[in-house]
Motif scaffolding. Structure first.
Motif, PDB file in Angstrom:
ATOM      1  N   ARG A   1     -25.216  -2.534 -55.254  1.00  0.00           N
ATOM      2  CA  ARG A   1     -24.827  -3.722 -54.493  1.00  0.00           C
ATOM      3  C   ARG A   1     -24.010  -4.670 -55.356  1.00  0.00           C
ATOM      4  N   THR A   2     -24.274  -4.704 -56.674  1.00  0.00           N
ATOM      5  CA  THR A   2     -23.481  -5.545 -57.567  1.00  0.00           C
ATOM      6  C   THR A   2     -22.056  -5.029 -57.669  1.00  0.00           C
ATOM      7  N   ALA A   3     -21.919  -3.726 -57.854  1.00  0.00           N
ATOM      8  CA  ALA A   3     -20.583  -3.135 -57.931  1.00  0.00           C
ATOM      9  C   ALA A   3     -19.850  -3.273 -56.605  1.00  0.00           C
ATOM     10  N   ALA A   4     -20.559  -3.126 -55.497  1.00  0.00           N
ATOM     11  CA  ALA A   4     -19.928  -3.276 -54.184  1.00  0.00           C
ATOM     12  C   ALA A   4     -19.443  -4.705 -53.970  1.00  0.00           C
ATOM     13  N   ALA A   5     -20.227  -5.700 -54.416  1.00  0.00           N
ATOM     14  CA  ALA A   5     -19.786  -7.091 -54.301  1.00  0.00           C
ATOM     15  C   ALA A   5     -18.539  -7.337 -55.133  1.00  0.00           C
ATOM     16  N   SER A   6     -18.483  -6.775 -56.335  1.00  0.00           N
ATOM     17  CA  SER A   6     -17.280  -6.895 -57.157  1.00  0.00           C
ATOM     18  C   SER A   6     -16.078  -6.250 -56.474  1.00  0.00           C
ATOM     19  N   ALA A   7     -16.304  -5.092 -55.848  1.00  0.00           N
ATOM     20  CA  ALA A   7     -15.218  -4.415 -55.144  1.00  0.00           C
ATOM     21  C   ALA A   7     -14.738  -5.240 -53.952  1.00  0.00           C
ATOM     22  N   ILE A   8     -15.659  -5.899 -53.260  1.00  0.00           N
ATOM     23  CA  ILE A   8     -15.268  -6.777 -52.158  1.00  0.00           C
ATOM     24  C   ILE A   8     -14.419  -7.932 -52.682  1.00  0.00           C
ATOM     25  N   SER A   9     -14.804  -8.502 -53.825  1.00  0.00           N
ATOM     26  CA  SER A   9     -13.999  -9.583 -54.410  1.00  0.00           C
ATOM     27  C   SER A   9     -12.609  -9.094 -54.766  1.00  0.00           C
ATOM     28  N   ALA A  10     -12.521  -7.862 -55.280  1.00  0.00           N
ATOM     29  CA  ALA A  10     -11.210  -7.311 -55.631  1.00  0.00           C
ATOM     30  C   ALA A  10     -10.374  -7.048 -54.385  1.00  0.00           C
ATOM     31  N   LYS A  11     -11.004  -6.578 -53.329  1.00  0.00           N
ATOM     32  CA  LYS A  11     -10.280  -6.337 -52.074  1.00  0.00           C
ATOM     33  C   LYS A  11      -9.654  -7.625 -51.556  1.00  0.00           C
ATOM     34  N   LEU A  12     -10.356  -8.733 -51.749  1.00  0.00           N
ATOM     35  CA  LEU A  12      -9.888 -10.022 -51.232  1.00  0.00           C
ATOM     36  C   LEU A  12      -8.962 -10.757 -52.190  1.00  0.00           C
ATOM     37  N   LEU A  13      -9.132 -10.567 -53.507  1.00  0.00           N
ATOM     38  CA  LEU A  13      -8.460 -11.425 -54.485  1.00  0.00           C
ATOM     39  C   LEU A  13      -7.492 -10.688 -55.396  1.00  0.00           C
ATOM     40  N   MET A  14      -7.627  -9.390 -55.559  1.00  0.00           N
ATOM     41  CA  MET A  14      -6.753  -8.619 -56.437  1.00  0.00           C
ATOM     42  C   MET A  14      -5.416  -8.357 -55.757  1.00  0.00           C
TER      43      MET A  14
END
Length: 315
Positions: A117-130
């Motif tokens: 879930r931690t890695a998935a949250a980071s991936a969600i942040s990247a999807k939105l901000l990267m």
């Protein structure tokens, strides 16, 4: 009379919890959390009990999602270990309860849930901000969180190059051997992050290891380590130059040394970006400071429990 709780072990959680199922549920939960509707999510800031003799802490993370009928808590022990220690840096257990009767429905391994879930949250942040054209991923750290971040980032994004840094050569070599795709070990943090479009920090560091002067304009940083108010991974230059996003404002102001000690301003929770109430500044350096939240464990545990029941009904 309520049935006895089921126990779901590590191998079963690993089999049942998949990123393709977890990410959309987690994204929805983060949005619900940021709406601050008590019928959606009630989640206090993590309670911390110091384990001074063992150089560690016990964290208690309860969550109630009334509309979804989910009640859970996670017990997580985390420790400040030396590089030569063979002991685990974290151990976690998630308990899922029936909100009406109060009985325990399931006890499950929390390590896999925490990592994914931690890695998935980071991936969600990247999807939105990267930036969409991102090509280079750098991972600082080579532990279990580094591996889970490598897995999800390479699963949902198309990077041309992945770099990794560890405090020890053995750590970097071990990481490169255990991942399923190409990765290049770097001898220094600067070598790893120079020119990187996305940077994940999952270290045990308590002093800054990532410096703003090395980070390219428009890079996205998912900062996962340094979960205590006096621990750091990122320096003041980076924190003050970046647009800062968090999972929880209350959690960040209580637990994140990177935010507290730098005095950096938090623009938004990632859930507010999901909800469309705060902007995503992809053209700027962005930092997503992830401390982890009970609601992330709750939806992950619910997903595991539902999948376990579905599997059991077929047998």
């Amino acid at each position: 009379m309520a049935a006895p709780p089921v126990v779901i072990w590590e191998d079963e959680v690993t089999e049942l919890l998949l990123y393709r199922d977890l990410i959309p549920r987690l994204e929805e939960a983060l949005g619900k959390f940021s709406r601050r509707d008590s019928a959606e999510v009630i989640q206090p800031v993590r309670t911390i009990i110091p384990l001074q003799k063992h150089n560690g802490f016990l964290g208690l993370m309860p969550t109630y999602m009334e509309n979804d009928g989910v009640l859970s808590t996670k017990f997580v022990c985390f420790y400040k270990r030396g590089d030569d220690s063979d002991l685990p840096s974290t151990q976690a257990t998630v308990v899922l309860l029936d909100p009406e009767y109060g009985n325990v429905k399931a006890v499950m391994n929390g390590e896999v849930i925490t990592r994914m879930r931690t890695a998935a949250a980071s991936a969600i942040s990247a999807k939105l901000l990267m930036r969409p054209e991102a090509e280079v991923l750098a991972i600082l750290g080579t532990g279990n969180q580094a591996l889970s971040h490598y897995n999800v980032f390479t699963e949902i994004f198309s990077f041309k190059e992945v770099r990794v840094w560890s405090r020890t050569r053995e750590g970097a070599e071990r990481f490169c051997k255990c991942v399923s795709g190409p990765v290049r070990a770097c001898v220094s943090v600067e070598e790893a992050v120079r020119g990187a479009d996305a940077i994940v920090t999952v270290t045990r560091c308590t002093e800054p290891v990532l410096f703003g002067q090395w980070v390219k304009p428009g890079a996205h940083v998912a900062a996962v380590g340094a979960c205590r108010p006096d621990w750091r991974e990122l320096d003041d230059v980076l924190m003050k130059e970046a647009v800062v996003y968090v999972d929880s404002r209350e959690g960040a102001m209580a637990e994140s040394g990177d935010i507290i000690l730098s005095g950096a301003e938090v623009l938004a929770e990632i859930g507010e970006v999901i909800n469309g109430t705060k902007p995503a500044y992809r053209e700027k350096i962005t930092v997503f400071k992830s401390l982890g939240m009970g609601v992330e464990d709750a939806v992950s545990a619910k997903l595991v429990f539902d999948q376990w029941n579905a599997k059991a009904s077929k047998q």
